[in-house]
Design an enzyme around this catalytic site. Sequence first.
Site, PDB file in Angstrom:
ATOM      1  N   ARG A  43      59.624  23.888  -2.242  1.00  0.00           N
ATOM      2  CA  ARG A  43      58.766  23.298  -1.191  1.00  0.00           C
ATOM      3  C   ARG A  43      59.239  21.890  -0.819  1.00  0.00           C
ATOM      4  O   ARG A  43      59.622  21.108  -1.672  1.00  0.00           O
ATOM      5  CB  ARG A  43      57.321  23.234  -1.678  1.00  0.00           C
ATOM      6  N   ARG A  76      49.981  22.794 -13.528  1.00  0.00           N
ATOM      7  CA  ARG A  76      49.094  23.195 -12.421  1.00  0.00           C
ATOM      8  C   ARG A  76      48.751  24.679 -12.487  1.00  0.00           C
ATOM      9  O   ARG A  76      47.608  25.066 -12.258  1.00  0.00           O
ATOM     10  CB  ARG A  76      49.753  22.847 -11.075  1.00  0.00           C
ATOM     11  N   LYS A 122      48.389  28.494   1.096  1.00  0.00           N
ATOM     12  CA  LYS A 122      47.136  28.052   1.739  1.00  0.00           C
ATOM     13  C   LYS A 122      47.395  27.018   2.836  1.00  0.00           C
ATOM     14  O   LYS A 122      46.906  27.146   3.956  1.00  0.00           O
ATOM     15  CB  LYS A 122      46.176  27.449   0.687  1.00  0.00           C
ATOM     16  N   ARG A 155      57.372  16.927  -3.402  1.00  0.00           N
ATOM     17  CA  ARG A 155      56.213  16.373  -4.095  1.00  0.00           C
ATOM     18  C   ARG A 155      56.536  16.176  -5.571  1.00  0.00           C
ATOM     19  O   ARG A 155      57.185  17.022  -6.166  1.00  0.00           O
ATOM     20  CB  ARG A 155      55.017  17.328  -3.964  1.00  0.00           C
ATOM     21  N   ARG A 188      37.805  24.500  -6.716  1.00  0.00           N
ATOM     22  CA  ARG A 188      38.764  24.971  -7.708  1.00  0.00           C
ATOM     23  C   ARG A 188      38.104  25.243  -9.048  1.00  0.00           C
ATOM     24  O   ARG A 188      38.762  25.723  -9.959  1.00  0.00           O
ATOM     25  CB  ARG A 188      39.862  23.922  -7.899  1.00  0.00           C
TER      26      ARG A 188
HETATM   27  P1  ADP Z   1      49.679  25.953  -1.121  1.00  0.00           P
HETATM   28  O1  ADP Z   1      49.075  25.110  -0.032  1.00  0.00           O
HETATM   29  O2  ADP Z   1      48.868  27.198  -1.398  1.00  0.00           O
HETATM   30  O3  ADP Z   1      49.979  25.203  -2.378  1.00  0.00           O
HETATM   31  P2  ADP Z   1      52.000  26.051   0.670  1.00  0.00           P
HETATM   32  O4  ADP Z   1      51.409  26.533   1.934  1.00  0.00           O
HETATM   33  O5  ADP Z   1      52.383  24.611   0.597  1.00  0.00           O
HETATM   34  O6  ADP Z   1      51.084  26.484  -0.599  1.00  0.00           O
HETATM   35  O7  ADP Z   1      53.283  26.960   0.370  1.00  0.00           O
HETATM   36  C1  ADP Z   1      54.073  26.755  -0.808  1.00  0.00           C
HETATM   37  C2  ADP Z   1      55.556  26.945  -0.464  1.00  0.00           C
HETATM   38  O8  ADP Z   1      55.782  28.321  -0.162  1.00  0.00           O
HETATM   39  C3  ADP Z   1      56.035  26.157   0.734  1.00  0.00           C
HETATM   40  O9  ADP Z   1      57.354  25.771   0.484  1.00  0.00           O
HETATM   41  C4  ADP Z   1      55.948  27.174   1.887  1.00  0.00           C
HETATM   42  O10 ADP Z   1      56.905  26.892   2.908  1.00  0.00           O
HETATM   43  C5  ADP Z   1      56.268  28.479   1.186  1.00  0.00           C
HETATM   44  N1  ADP Z   1      55.562  29.638   1.716  1.00  0.00           N
HETATM   45  C6  ADP Z   1      54.273  29.688   2.183  1.00  0.00           C
HETATM   46  N2  ADP Z   1      53.953  30.943   2.540  1.00  0.00           N
HETATM   47  C7  ADP Z   1      55.042  31.720   2.263  1.00  0.00           C
HETATM   48  C8  ADP Z   1      55.336  33.122   2.427  1.00  0.00           C
HETATM   49  N3  ADP Z   1      54.427  33.970   2.909  1.00  0.00           N
HETATM   50  N4  ADP Z   1      56.562  33.546   2.042  1.00  0.00           N
HETATM   51  C9  ADP Z   1      57.485  32.678   1.539  1.00  0.00           C
HETATM   52  N5  ADP Z   1      57.269  31.351   1.373  1.00  0.00           N
HETATM   53  C10 ADP Z   1      56.058  30.883   1.741  1.00  0.00           C
HETATM   54  P1  AMP Z   2      47.114  20.681  -3.866  1.00  0.00           P
HETATM   55  O1  AMP Z   2      47.682  19.849  -2.766  1.00  0.00           O
HETATM   56  O2  AMP Z   2      45.987  21.557  -3.420  1.00  0.00           O
HETATM   57  O3  AMP Z   2      48.183  21.446  -4.617  1.00  0.00           O
HETATM   58  O4  AMP Z   2      46.453  19.658  -4.908  1.00  0.00           O
HETATM   59  C1  AMP Z   2      47.235  18.631  -5.513  1.00  0.00           C
HETATM   60  C2  AMP Z   2      46.459  18.011  -6.670  1.00  0.00           C
HETATM   61  O5  AMP Z   2      45.248  17.394  -6.193  1.00  0.00           O
HETATM   62  C3  AMP Z   2      45.989  18.974  -7.768  1.00  0.00           C
HETATM   63  O6  AMP Z   2      47.006  19.300  -8.703  1.00  0.00           O
HETATM   64  C4  AMP Z   2      44.843  18.165  -8.386  1.00  0.00           C
HETATM   65  O7  AMP Z   2      45.326  17.122  -9.195  1.00  0.00           O
HETATM   66  C5  AMP Z   2      44.198  17.543  -7.145  1.00  0.00           C
HETATM   67  N1  AMP Z   2      43.172  18.422  -6.543  1.00  0.00           N
HETATM   68  C6  AMP Z   2      43.208  18.986  -5.309  1.00  0.00           C
HETATM   69  N2  AMP Z   2      42.098  19.702  -5.087  1.00  0.00           N
HETATM   70  C7  AMP Z   2      41.345  19.597  -6.206  1.00  0.00           C
HETATM   71  C8  AMP Z   2      40.089  20.132  -6.603  1.00  0.00           C
HETATM   72  N3  AMP Z   2      39.370  20.929  -5.784  1.00  0.00           N
HETATM   73  N4  AMP Z   2      39.605  19.821  -7.833  1.00  0.00           N
HETATM   74  C9  AMP Z   2      40.317  19.019  -8.657  1.00  0.00           C
HETATM   75  N5  AMP Z   2      41.511  18.491  -8.369  1.00  0.00           N
HETATM   76  C10 AMP Z   2      42.028  18.778  -7.143  1.00  0.00           C
END
Ligand code: ADP
Ligand code: AMP
Length: 223
Positions: free
Chosen positions: A133, A177, A19, A166, A94
């Site tokens: 990541r 998660r 995302k 992270r 969420r």
């Molecule tokens: P989210 O925001 O949904 O938690 P991220 O955008 O941070 O996910 O992506 C999670 C990890 O996967 C990051 O390390 C990113 O570089 C990698 N990633 C994102 N999209 C892809 C893809 N299409 N193929 C492989 N790796 C990806």
């Molecule tokens: P993310 O960066 O989207 O992976 O979110 C990191 C953390 O933030 C999650 O594991 C939750 O602890 C908190 N968080 C983010 N978005 C939400 C949401 N919509 N509702 C509740 N907790 C959230």
Amino acid sequence: MKGLCSMRVIFLGLPGAGKGTQAAAITEDFKIPHIATGDMFRAASAANTALGEQVRKYLESGLLVPDDVTISVVKARLQQADAASGFLLDGFPRTKPQAQTLDEILSELGRPVTQVLYLEVRRDELLRRLTGRRVCSGCGASYHVVFNPPRLEGVCDRCGGPLTQRKDDQPEAVAVRLKENFERTQDLVKFYEGKGLLIRIDGEQPIGHVYDAIRQALRGASV
Ligand code: ADP
Ligand code: AMP
């Protein structure tokens, strides 16, 4: 492109679905704010604000922040001027109560959600993505040690900031998660499918292909 400035889009998907990666590109293309609750909570936690103190334990363990706290943060953000002509929500809603409240807030403002894009990725791939990541401490850009490495190891391509892992990308918090989000995400998929807003995107394709699919879906829905 006609209609694109009034995009009010939700990116739905489990942690690691891509995302944030896609939202960074799409919001730049369409000049709309990227509203990511996780980023907002992490910034508050790093700045030791009252909100940060309140949410830190949830962030670190991987549990969801309570709905009332999350909703009030998003409500305030949506009332800012830059969100008036469109926005992309990443990581919100969420839970079903969050989705229902979002509906109420947006219908009061007369600006309903226009599309919900669901990035579908299987669990084993999510685990590979989350454990590899790396994020920029400066601008929050997301990288992967194998799938999306920066040009220079450990350094952000966009702002030159240092890349870190992270805390909640450690295996224990990752498991929490995925458990916290799995069923809730399925409920939201049904909720938005019922409203005719859901567009499924195969999130397991390479980053550029996912981007193309999202662009096509947004274009198709906006003309
Ligand atoms: P989210 O925001 O949904 O938690 P991220 O955008 O941070 O996910 O992506 C999670 C990890 O996967 C990051 O390390 C990113 O570089 C990698 N990633 C994102 N999209 C892809 C893809 N299409 N193929 C492989 N790796 C990806
Ligand atoms: P993310 O960066 O989207 O992976 O979110 C990191 C953390 O933030 C999650 O594991 C939750 O602890 C908190 N968080 C983010 N978005 C939400 C949401 N919509 N509702 C509740 N907790 C959230």
